[in-house]
Design a protein around this motif. Sequence first.
Motif, PDB file in Angstrom:
ATOM      1  N   HIS B 277       1.121  -1.342  -0.036  1.00 46.03           N
ATOM      2  CA  HIS B 277      -0.343   0.040   0.148  1.00 46.03           C
ATOM      3  C   HIS B 277       0.593   1.501   0.283  1.00 46.03           C
ATOM      4  N   TYR B 278       1.359   1.487   1.239  1.00 47.98           N
ATOM      5  CA  TYR B 278       2.178   3.025   1.094  1.00 47.98           C
ATOM      6  C   TYR B 278       3.097   2.442   0.201  1.00 47.98           C
ATOM      7  N   GLU B 279       4.231   2.195  -0.325  1.00 40.78           N
ATOM      8  CA  GLU B 279       4.941   2.211  -0.715  1.00 40.78           C
ATOM      9  C   GLU B 279       5.020   2.317  -2.679  1.00 40.78           C
ATOM     10  N   PRO B 290       5.535  15.413  -5.694  1.00 39.64           N
ATOM     11  CA  PRO B 290       6.238  14.735  -3.913  1.00 39.64           C
ATOM     12  C   PRO B 290       5.795  14.630  -3.435  1.00 39.64           C
ATOM     13  N   VAL B 291       5.976  13.227  -2.920  1.00 41.58           N
ATOM     14  CA  VAL B 291       4.457  13.326  -1.334  1.00 41.58           C
ATOM     15  C   VAL B 291       5.436  13.505  -0.277  1.00 41.58           C
ATOM     16  N   ILE B 292       5.127  13.978   0.627  1.00 38.26           N
ATOM     17  CA  ILE B 292       6.034  13.486   1.869  1.00 38.26           C
ATOM     18  C   ILE B 292       4.759  13.043   2.771  1.00 38.26           C
ATOM     19  N   CYS B 293       5.650  11.139   3.006  1.00 42.66           N
ATOM     20  CA  CYS B 293       4.309  11.243   4.877  1.00 42.66           C
ATOM     21  C   CYS B 293       5.186  12.053   6.034  1.00 42.66           C
ATOM     22  N   GLY B 294       4.018  13.093   6.544  1.00 38.28           N
ATOM     23  CA  GLY B 294       4.142  14.501   7.347  1.00 38.28           C
ATOM     24  C   GLY B 294       3.667  13.653   8.573  1.00 38.28           C
ATOM     25  N   GLU B 295       3.168  12.516   8.842  1.00 35.12           N
ATOM     26  CA  GLU B 295       3.137  12.076   9.968  1.00 35.12           C
ATOM     27  C   GLU B 295       3.014   9.997  10.166  1.00 35.12           C
ATOM     28  N   TRP B 296       3.926   9.723  10.763  1.00 37.97           N
ATOM     29  CA  TRP B 296       3.818   7.847  10.914  1.00 37.97           C
ATOM     30  C   TRP B 296       5.072   8.014  12.060  1.00 37.97           C
ATOM     31  N   CYS B 297       4.695   6.639  12.530  1.00 35.73           N
ATOM     32  CA  CYS B 297       5.585   6.792  14.207  1.00 35.73           C
ATOM     33  C   CYS B 297       5.492   4.676  13.912  1.00 35.73           C
TER      34      CYS B 297
END
Lengths: 391, 391
Positions: B277-279, B290-297
Motif C-alpha cells: 500500500h504505502y510504498e 513530490p509526496v512526503i509522509c508528514g506523520e507516521w510512527c
Amino acid sequence: MERVNGVNFGNWLVLEKWMNPALFAGTKAEDEYWLAQDLPQEVYEARIKIHRSEYITERDFVTIASWGLNTIRIPIPYFVFGDRPPFLGCIEELDKAFAWAERYGLKILLDLHTAPGSQNGFDNGGLSGVVTFGQDEKEVEFVLSVLERLAERYGKRPGLWGIEPLNEPLTEGIYDASQVEKRYPARDPKMASHNKPISFSFLEDFYTRAYERIRPHLAADKVVLLHDGFSLLRWQSFFKKSGFANVALDTHQYLMMAEMAGCPQTVEGYKDYIKEHYEKDIAAVQAYVPVICGEWCLFNSLAVGIDTHGGQTVLNGVAGAAKESFTKEEKRAIYRELADASLKAWNRGSGQFYWSYKLLTDTVNEAGWIGWDAWDLGRCVDFGWYPVARA
Amino acid sequence: MERVNGVNFGNWLVLEKWMNPALFAGTKAEDEYWLAQDLPQEVYEARIKIHRSEYITERDFVTIASWGLNTIRIPIPYFVFGDRPPFLGCIEELDKAFAWAERYGLKILLDLHTAPGSQNGFDNGGLSGVVTFGQDEKEVEFVLSVLERLAERYGKRPGLWGIEPLNEPLTEGIYDASQVEKRYPARDPKMASHNKPISFSFLEDFYTRAYERIRPHLAADKVVLLHDGFSLLRWQSFFKKSGFANVALDTHQYLMMAEMAGCPQTVEGYKDYIKEHYEKDIAAVQAYVPVICGEWCLFNSLAVGIDTHGGQTVLNGVAGAAKESFTKEEKRAIYRELADASLKAWNRGSGQFYWSYKLLTDTVNEAGWIGWDAWDLGRCVDFGWYPVARA
C-alpha cells in the motif's frame, strides 16, 4: 563501591534562575524563596507543577541509560515532604523517579540541597545571600527529620544509591573567599544580619547525627555521602574516629574555581591544574575514604572567549562574550581534551556526577550566554564534547 | 527537492492531552479550547507559558541535528499571532525556533494544525468533536490572513522549509469511517450541531486561495505542502490544472490505520501492508507531485501486546496492556524491522517526518500505557528502535 558514572538533575526540584529564566519571568525573585513570595499562590503552583512535570520525565531516564551512565544525583529541597508552606512538596515526583530509575537500571543519590535559613547563601541554596542554617536547633532537627523520613521511604529500594545529608555547606575556610554576600545579595538584609559560616565542628556533629538517624533505615549497600565543605583534605581524622559504615566524601571541583586560584586559562593550564591538584588530592584522600566528585563540568573561560571571573554571568552583572572565539571543531577539541583529563582525575576516586543533565539557558536568542551550554551534559554529548559509551 | 528526514514537534504549540496530562490536571478539558475555559486566565497562562518554555528548547535542536535529521514540522494553532483571546499567541516561540534552527543547520515546516471551528474534530485539532471549519467565510479569511502573515514574517528566512496551510482536514471520504463524533465527543453538543465533513471542492478552493496568498512572500525554494485529506490517490488532476510552483503533497500513514483496514497484527503483516500500500501508492503519486509522509510512527498493536482498536488509549476508555509481551530484544527487533520497511516506503517519495519528537506519557507509573513510548522519537532512538546517523 562500584565506580559512579553519573549526572546531576540540577534545576528540577531545586531551582536555579539562570538555568530556567521563564520560571522567574515578571518577578524580581532570584531564588525559589522569593518566587513563592512574589507570585500569587495559584500562579506559583501552576509554574512549579508544570516545570516539574516537563523538565525531567521517563524519557530522560531512557536517554541517560543509553549513555551508559549508572547513577543520578537529585538535588532536593528541605520542603520535599510538603510541610513547609507556601513551598510545594515534591515527594510524588521522587516516587516517580525511583520507579523510572528502577525500570531502566539506574540508581539515585538523594542530595539535600537546601536547608531552612540556607547553608550557603547561593541561589541554588534556595535563599540568596542568607547563611544562617545551624543557628536554630529546631531547624537542624527539622532537617534531620527530613533525612530520616527519606531514609525510611527509600532506604531499601533497589533504585537508591545513597543519601547526602547536606549540599555545599559554606564553611569557615571558604566563606570570605566566596564573596557570597556580594555575589548573591540578600533581598531582605534583615534575614542576612546573622550570617555566619558553617563551622567544621558544627558540621562534624551534624554529619554524625545525620548518619545515626538514617543508617538504621538503609540497606547495607547504600552510601551516606558527606560533602567536604570545600575542604577536601581536612577529613582524615574525622573518618578515622567516626566508625561509619559505607560512607563517602563528596567534593565539587569546577574549572572556574581553578581559574580563581590562578590557573592559566589555556588547555595546558587546565590540564596541569587537574593533574596537579584534583588528581593528586583525590588519590590521597581515596586512600582512607571513597571520594566522589559530585559536581563538575566542562565550562571554562577559555572556551567562552572571555575571563568570566569565576563563572559569573549576565545574571551577576558580568557581561558575556559577544561572539564565538572558536570554530565548532576547535571547541570540540578543547572540551574533549578537558573531559578526558577530568574523568581521569575523578576516576582516581570513586567516580563523578556531571553538573548538570540539562539547562534551558538559550545561547542563541539571549545575548551573553555563549559558552554556557557546556553546563548541559545533553548538549555536551550531542556536540561530541563528552565521551559516552552508547549501548 | 532534497529528501526530508524529519520529525514533528507535536504537543509543543498545539496541545494533546495524552502526550502531556499534567497540563490538564484538575480540569475536565480534553483539548486546549476547553482548557482555556476551565482554568482561571492567570493559571492557564502560567501553565502554557512554562510548558512552551520547557517542552522544546535550544537543546532539542542540538539533539535533532546530532541525529542527522534535516527538517522539523512544527504544528501551530490558528491563534499563533495572539489575536484570538483567551488563547495565547506563540509567535515569540516561533521566532526563537527559527534562530535555533538556523544556528544548527535545520529547517522548519510551519504546519497550521488547527482552525476556528476545527477542520477535523480531533483533540489535536484543538476542539474535540466539532467539525465546522469552512462554513463561515469570515473564519476562512482569518485563516488565510494567518497564513499570509506567517509567509510575510518567515518567507525568506534560511530556516524556513515551507508552509502547510491546513493539517488533516477530515474530508467526505473518511468522515464516517473516522467515527470522530464517537471517539472525540463534543463537550458542548450545540457547537457540533452543524458538523459536516470538509468537501474536496472546498478544500481545492481553499488550497488555491492559500497558495495565492502565501507564494508571493516565499523565496522560490520554499515548499507549499498540501495535506491529502486522507485520500492520497485523488489529487492528480488538481495538481495538473493548478500550475503551482514547488508544491508537495502530505500524507499521514499510521500502522493503526492499516490495522483498522484489516492488516494482520504481525511483523510480516505490517511489512506486506507497508510494501503493497504505502510504498506502491507513494511511488505512483511521486510520478506527478513530490509526496512526503508528514506523520507516521512505529506504534503498533503487536508490540503493545493487545489490539488497540486503531490506537485508542486509556483516554478513549480502551484498556491498555497490563504487562509487556516481549523482551527488550524482541521489541527492538520488531520496531527496527518496521522502521526499515517504513523508511524505505517514505523514501520512494520525498521523505518523512516522524510523529513525534517527544511526549511526556509515563509508561512506568501510569497503568495502560505500555507500548505508547513508540510515539516518542527520542525514546525510539535511545532504545535503538530507530536508525539514526550520528555526526
